[in-house]
Design a protein around this motif. Structure first.
Motif, short mmCIF file in Angstrom:
data_model
loop_
_atom_site.label_atom_id
_atom_site.label_comp_id
_atom_site.label_asym_id
_atom_site.label_seq_id
_atom_site.Cartn_x
_atom_site.Cartn_y
_atom_site.Cartn_z
N TRP A 68 61.03 26.76 6.65
CA TRP A 68 61.09 26.33 8.05
C TRP A 68 60.60 24.91 8.21
O TRP A 68 60.89 24.26 9.21
CB TRP A 68 60.30 27.30 8.93
CG TRP A 68 60.97 28.63 9.01
CD1 TRP A 68 60.56 29.81 8.46
CD2 TRP A 68 62.23 28.92 9.64
NE1 TRP A 68 61.48 30.80 8.71
CE2 TRP A 68 62.50 30.28 9.44
CE3 TRP A 68 63.14 28.14 10.36
CZ2 TRP A 68 63.66 30.90 9.94
CZ3 TRP A 68 64.29 28.74 10.86
CH2 TRP A 68 64.54 30.11 10.64
N ALA A 71 63.70 22.90 8.55
CA ALA A 71 64.61 23.22 9.65
C ALA A 71 64.46 22.20 10.78
O ALA A 71 63.43 21.52 10.90
CB ALA A 71 64.31 24.61 10.19
N SER A 72 65.48 22.11 11.59
CA SER A 72 65.38 21.26 12.79
C SER A 72 64.47 21.94 13.81
O SER A 72 64.29 23.17 13.76
CB SER A 72 66.76 21.05 13.40
OG SER A 72 67.22 22.26 13.99
N ALA A 74 65.11 22.67 16.83
CA ALA A 74 65.89 23.66 17.57
C ALA A 74 66.06 24.95 16.76
O ALA A 74 65.96 26.06 17.31
CB ALA A 74 67.25 23.09 17.95
N GLU A 75 66.30 24.82 15.46
CA GLU A 75 66.45 26.01 14.60
C GLU A 75 65.15 26.79 14.52
O GLU A 75 65.14 28.02 14.59
CB GLU A 75 66.90 25.59 13.21
CG GLU A 75 68.33 25.08 13.13
CD GLU A 75 68.66 24.43 11.80
OE1 GLU A 75 69.85 24.44 11.44
OE2 GLU A 75 67.74 23.91 11.13
N LEU A 76 64.03 26.07 14.35
CA LEU A 76 62.74 26.74 14.26
C LEU A 76 62.39 27.42 15.58
O LEU A 76 61.89 28.56 15.60
CB LEU A 76 61.65 25.73 13.87
CG LEU A 76 60.22 26.29 13.76
CD1 LEU A 76 60.16 27.51 12.85
CD2 LEU A 76 59.27 25.20 13.25
N ASP A 78 64.49 28.61 17.82
CA ASP A 78 65.33 29.81 17.94
C ASP A 78 64.73 30.96 17.13
O ASP A 78 64.72 32.12 17.57
CB ASP A 78 66.75 29.53 17.46
CG ASP A 78 67.57 28.73 18.47
OD1 ASP A 78 67.14 28.63 19.64
OD2 ASP A 78 68.63 28.20 18.09
N HIS A 79 64.23 30.65 15.93
CA HIS A 79 63.60 31.66 15.09
C HIS A 79 62.32 32.21 15.75
O HIS A 79 62.11 33.43 15.79
CB HIS A 79 63.27 31.06 13.73
CG HIS A 79 62.45 31.95 12.85
ND1 HIS A 79 62.92 33.15 12.34
CD2 HIS A 79 61.16 31.83 12.40
CE1 HIS A 79 61.97 33.72 11.62
NE2 HIS A 79 60.91 32.95 11.64
N ALA A 143 63.19 20.80 21.38
CA ALA A 143 64.54 21.08 20.89
C ALA A 143 65.45 19.87 21.05
O ALA A 143 66.39 19.68 20.27
CB ALA A 143 65.12 22.29 21.63
#
Length: 226
Positions: A68, A71-72, A74-76, A78-79, A143
């Motif tokens: 993680w 990750a971007s 935004a991706e983190l 969302d997770h 994000a």
């Protein structure tokens, strides 16, 4: 730099499975993530070298997990929303239901965890308020990659994370560190198993925010990409 000199947060961020080792030794890698492994071990009279050996073995044989840290934002986010925010919203009502039943049925037992249901209700209210602030204010800023604008809300969220850590300590004190009496019923066992899972989830949740999401936002503010 040896692992003993590295912070718990950095080790938790870089070695898959490190958080489980820290749980075994009762080391706070989320709110206390800035302490070095050596400092944290010394405070609990633990052998830092033994813990380091476990971490080295993990690093050498680590299974492939999502990093993680790469990750971007935004991706983190969302997770975090799917894996932790929604999960906590499912966990706490069930834990409160179980606690109420245990306190009602076993009120005469000296081992009864009196006050756990009320404390879980308080944690639910405080955590829900905290998560809503993240969802409505902080996460949209991060994000969009605007970490430089987020210093103040991040400071507030870190302080609230510390409060959640204190609340977890109180929860463990009320349950005698989740120690079950010999004759504990299935509901009591389910309650303590659920609290253990909630504790580990909440610590992992705070770790991802404190040691990755917020640290990356601070780094981006200091060294903007454009």
């Amino acid at each position: 730099m040896s692992m003993i000199q590295q912070s718990l947060g950095q080790l938790a961020r870089s070695i898959p499975g490190a958080t489980q080792v820290f749980h075994e030794f009762d080391l706070d890698f989320c709110c206390g993530g800035k302490k070095s492994l050596g400092e944290a071990a010394a405070q609990r009279s633990l052998d830092a070298g033994q813990i380091e050996a476990r971490l080295i073995a993990l690093a050498q044989h680590a299974p492939q997990e999502i990093d993680w840290g790469q990750a971007s934002p935004a991706e983190l986010i969302d997770h975090i929303l799917a894996r932790y925010h929604e999960v906590h919203r499912q966990q706490l009502p069930e834990l409160i239901r179980l606690a109420l039943k245990v306190e009602q049925v076993h009120a005469d037992s000296p081992d009864c965890p009196t006050g756990v249901a009320d404390h879980l209700r308080t944690m639910q209210q405080e955590l829900e308020s905290h998560m809503q602030k993240e969802e409505q204010v902080l996460f949209p800023i991060l994000a969009r990659g605007h970490g430089a604008m987020a210093a103040m809300p991040i400071t507030v969220m870190r302080m609230e994370h510390d409060d959640h850590g204190v609340a977890l300590e109180r929860l463990l004190a009320l349950t005698n560190d989740l120690t079950l009496p010999r004759a504990a019923c299935n509901t009591w066992r389910a309650l303590y198993l659920g609290i253990r899972t909630f504790k580990e989830d909440l610590m992992a949740h705070i770790h991802l925010e404190n040691n990755i999401l917020f640290e990356d936002a601070a780094a981006a503010a200091v060294h903007p990409r454009n």
